[in-house]
Design a protein around this motif. Structure first.
Motif, PDB file in Angstrom:
ATOM      1  N   VAL A   1       0.848  -1.198   0.000  1.00 53.35           N
ATOM      2  CA  VAL A   1       0.000   0.000   0.000  1.00 53.35           C
ATOM      3  C   VAL A   1       0.882   1.245   0.000  1.00 53.35           C
ATOM      4  O   VAL A   1       2.059   1.210   0.358  1.00 53.35           O
ATOM      5  CB  VAL A   1      -0.944   0.046   1.227  1.00 53.35           C
ATOM      6  N   ALA A   2       0.286   2.370  -0.409  1.00 52.91           N
ATOM      7  CA  ALA A   2       0.989   3.660  -0.362  1.00 52.91           C
ATOM      8  C   ALA A   2       0.770   4.305   1.006  1.00 52.91           C
ATOM      9  O   ALA A   2      -0.072   3.867   1.788  1.00 52.91           O
ATOM     10  CB  ALA A   2       0.472   4.565  -1.476  1.00 52.91           C
ATOM     11  N   ASP A   3       1.525   5.351   1.291  1.00 45.21           N
ATOM     12  CA  ASP A   3       1.403   6.063   2.562  1.00 45.21           C
ATOM     13  C   ASP A   3       0.475   7.267   2.397  1.00 45.21           C
ATOM     14  O   ASP A   3       0.498   7.944   1.372  1.00 45.21           O
ATOM     15  CB  ASP A   3       2.770   6.565   3.035  1.00 45.21           C
ATOM     16  N   THR A   4      -0.307   7.544   3.435  1.00 46.68           N
ATOM     17  CA  THR A   4      -1.170   8.732   3.395  1.00 46.68           C
ATOM     18  C   THR A   4      -0.531   9.916   4.106  1.00 46.68           C
ATOM     19  O   THR A   4      -0.954  11.054   3.911  1.00 46.68           O
ATOM     20  CB  THR A   4      -2.537   8.431   4.031  1.00 46.68           C
ATOM     21  N   ASN A   5       0.470   9.663   4.928  1.00 48.32           N
ATOM     22  CA  ASN A   5       1.250  10.724   5.565  1.00 48.32           C
ATOM     23  C   ASN A   5       2.711  10.534   5.145  1.00 48.32           C
ATOM     24  O   ASN A   5       3.317   9.499   5.444  1.00 48.32           O
ATOM     25  CB  ASN A   5       1.126  10.674   7.089  1.00 48.32           C
ATOM     26  N   PHE A   6       3.250  11.519   4.454  1.00 44.17           N
ATOM     27  CA  PHE A   6       4.607  11.390   3.937  1.00 44.17           C
ATOM     28  C   PHE A   6       5.206  12.775   3.725  1.00 44.17           C
ATOM     29  O   PHE A   6       4.518  13.794   3.864  1.00 44.17           O
ATOM     30  CB  PHE A   6       4.612  10.596   2.619  1.00 44.17           C
ATOM     31  N   VAL A   7       6.489  12.813   3.394  1.00 41.95           N
ATOM     32  CA  VAL A   7       7.195  14.070   3.133  1.00 41.95           C
ATOM     33  C   VAL A   7       7.674  14.062   1.691  1.00 41.95           C
ATOM     34  O   VAL A   7       8.340  13.122   1.249  1.00 41.95           O
ATOM     35  CB  VAL A   7       8.389  14.259   4.084  1.00 41.95           C
ATOM     36  N   ALA A   8       7.290  15.092   0.944  1.00 40.82           N
ATOM     37  CA  ALA A   8       7.695  15.231  -0.454  1.00 40.82           C
ATOM     38  C   ALA A   8       8.622  16.435  -0.587  1.00 40.82           C
ATOM     39  O   ALA A   8       8.172  17.577  -0.491  1.00 40.82           O
ATOM     40  CB  ALA A   8       6.465  15.395  -1.353  1.00 40.82           C
ATOM     41  N   TRP A   9       9.918  16.170  -0.752  1.00 40.59           N
ATOM     42  CA  TRP A   9      10.920  17.234  -0.947  1.00 40.59           C
ATOM     43  C   TRP A   9      10.818  18.323   0.131  1.00 40.59           C
ATOM     44  O   TRP A   9      10.782  19.512  -0.160  1.00 40.59           O
ATOM     45  CB  TRP A   9      10.785  17.838  -2.340  1.00 40.59           C
ATOM     46  N   GLY A  10      10.744  17.870   1.385  1.00 42.99           N
ATOM     47  CA  GLY A  10      10.722  18.803   2.501  1.00 42.99           C
ATOM     48  C   GLY A  10       9.356  19.332   2.865  1.00 42.99           C
ATOM     49  O   GLY A  10       9.223  20.125   3.808  1.00 42.99           O
ATOM     50  N   THR A  11       8.324  18.912   2.148  1.00 50.41           N
ATOM     51  CA  THR A  11       6.957  19.356   2.435  1.00 50.41           C
ATOM     52  C   THR A  11       6.147  18.194   3.007  1.00 50.41           C
ATOM     53  O   THR A  11       6.090  17.117   2.415  1.00 50.41           O
ATOM     54  CB  THR A  11       6.271  19.890   1.162  1.00 50.41           C
TER      55      THR A  11
END
Length: 332
Positions: free
Chosen positions: A305-315
């Motif tokens: 499964v994918a994550d619903t809480n994550f960090v994308a390039w510092g965001t």
């Protein structure tokens, strides 16, 4: 550093296209004669960033003289450096050898990055300007419909810059550190009576062109396996993708974001899953090492499964809420 077998194992010549490939293969043409003339005329006035009124910067080489031999041997054993005769090295407009330095910056507690201080070469060269990067805050511009959410997956290339093999056409412009000692010369079968210096074999973190090479190579690796379609690419100052998936490459980081109904957030399939699968295949076929500890979502080993809480390039992304922003810890 990545494992030794991966150092200088990815050749950008196998991936770059057109003018980018041509520029990478002709690095001996990088110096701009007009800029060199200005540097010569003003040398000694001090270096001013983004100004033609200053001279050459002094290389920041923070290796203690007592540790120089040990450092050179360690880097040679890892295939990070080779040796070149001083009479074959590039020279500044002043006639001095163009030699760079090593220093470290703290990346995380007890973790450091080794930086190649190549400002001496950078001031002679024109930036390539290829790198078109994503920005995490661009996600603020993607408005979710009622009942939709974000889910994310991503990976990180382990020691990416060290895996990139630099081109021999620019080897003479990559000298670093002090002159090779008699001890090191004899260890590697070099004539100790002929002065030698280390030259960097990889695309050094600190060269002006390195970001462009790293970004373009990563994108081309993914494109060659259908893992980076233009319509889903998130690029700063470009239109936001409007389809069910957005993705971006930021040097060594890949992030794929799916927009799905909340009821399907734990689905094991989707456009985002397809792109991650293709990306993982691209990395495997191109012999690119990944950092398992930094993988998330579908890219994490054993995850379905994918994550619903994550960090994308510092965001920071809260997928179910549809909220993005700077990490809370940095706002407190």
């Amino acid at each position: 550093f990545p494992p030794v077998e991966y150092i200088a194992s990815v050749d950008p010549m196998n991936h770059l296209k057109g003018r980018r490939r041509q520029a990478f293969a002709n690095q001996d043409l990088l110096p701009i004669e007009q800029r060199r003339a200005e540097l010569l005329a003003n040398d000694g006035l001090g270096y001013v960033k983004n100004s033609t009124c200053g001279g050459y910067p002094i290389a920041c080489h923070r290796v203690d003289r007592r540790d120089e031999d040990k450092m050179q041997i360690m880097l040679r054993e890892k295939n990070i450096v080779s040796f070149m005769r001083e009479d074959q090295l590039a020279r500044k407009a002043t006639g001095d050898l163009l030699v760079h330095g090593w220093f470290m910056v703290e990346d995380a507690p007890n973790k450091f990055r080794l930086i190649f201080d190549a400002r001496g070469a950078n001031v002679e060269e024109e930036p390539w300007g290829w790198a078109k990067l994503p920005l995490g805050t661009q996600l603020c511009k993607r408005r979710l419909k009622r009942g939709e959410c974000f889910r994310g997956s991503g990976s990180d290339i382990c020691g990416y810059f060290w895996t990139l093999k630099d081109h021999e056409s620019g080897a003479c412009r990559r000298a670093v550190g002090r002159r090779v000692s008699k001890k090191v010369s004899e260890l590697y079968g070099i004539d100790p009576d002929i002065p030698h210096r280390q030259i960097l074999n990889t695309v050094g973190m600190g060269r002006q062109k390195s970001v462009c090479v790293a970004q373009a190579t990563h994108e081309e690796i993914l494109k060659s396996f259908g893992a980076f379609p233009e319509e889903s690419a998130l690029i700063y100052r470009s239109p936001i993708p409007r389809g069910p998936v957005m993705q971006g490459v930021y040097l060594d980081d890949l992030c794929v974001i799916g927009i799905v109904p909340i009821g399907q957030v734990n689905s094991t399939c989707g456009s985002d899953k397809d792109l991650i699968d293709k990306a993982m295949h691209a990395y495997e076929q191109s012999k690119v090492p990944l950092s398992e500890s930094k993988a998330f979502g579908f890219a994490r080993a054993g995850s379905s499964v994918a994550d619903t809480n994550f960090v994308a390039w510092g965001t920071e992304v809260s997928g179910i809420k549809g909220v993005v922003g700077s990490p809370l810890v940095k706002r407190q």
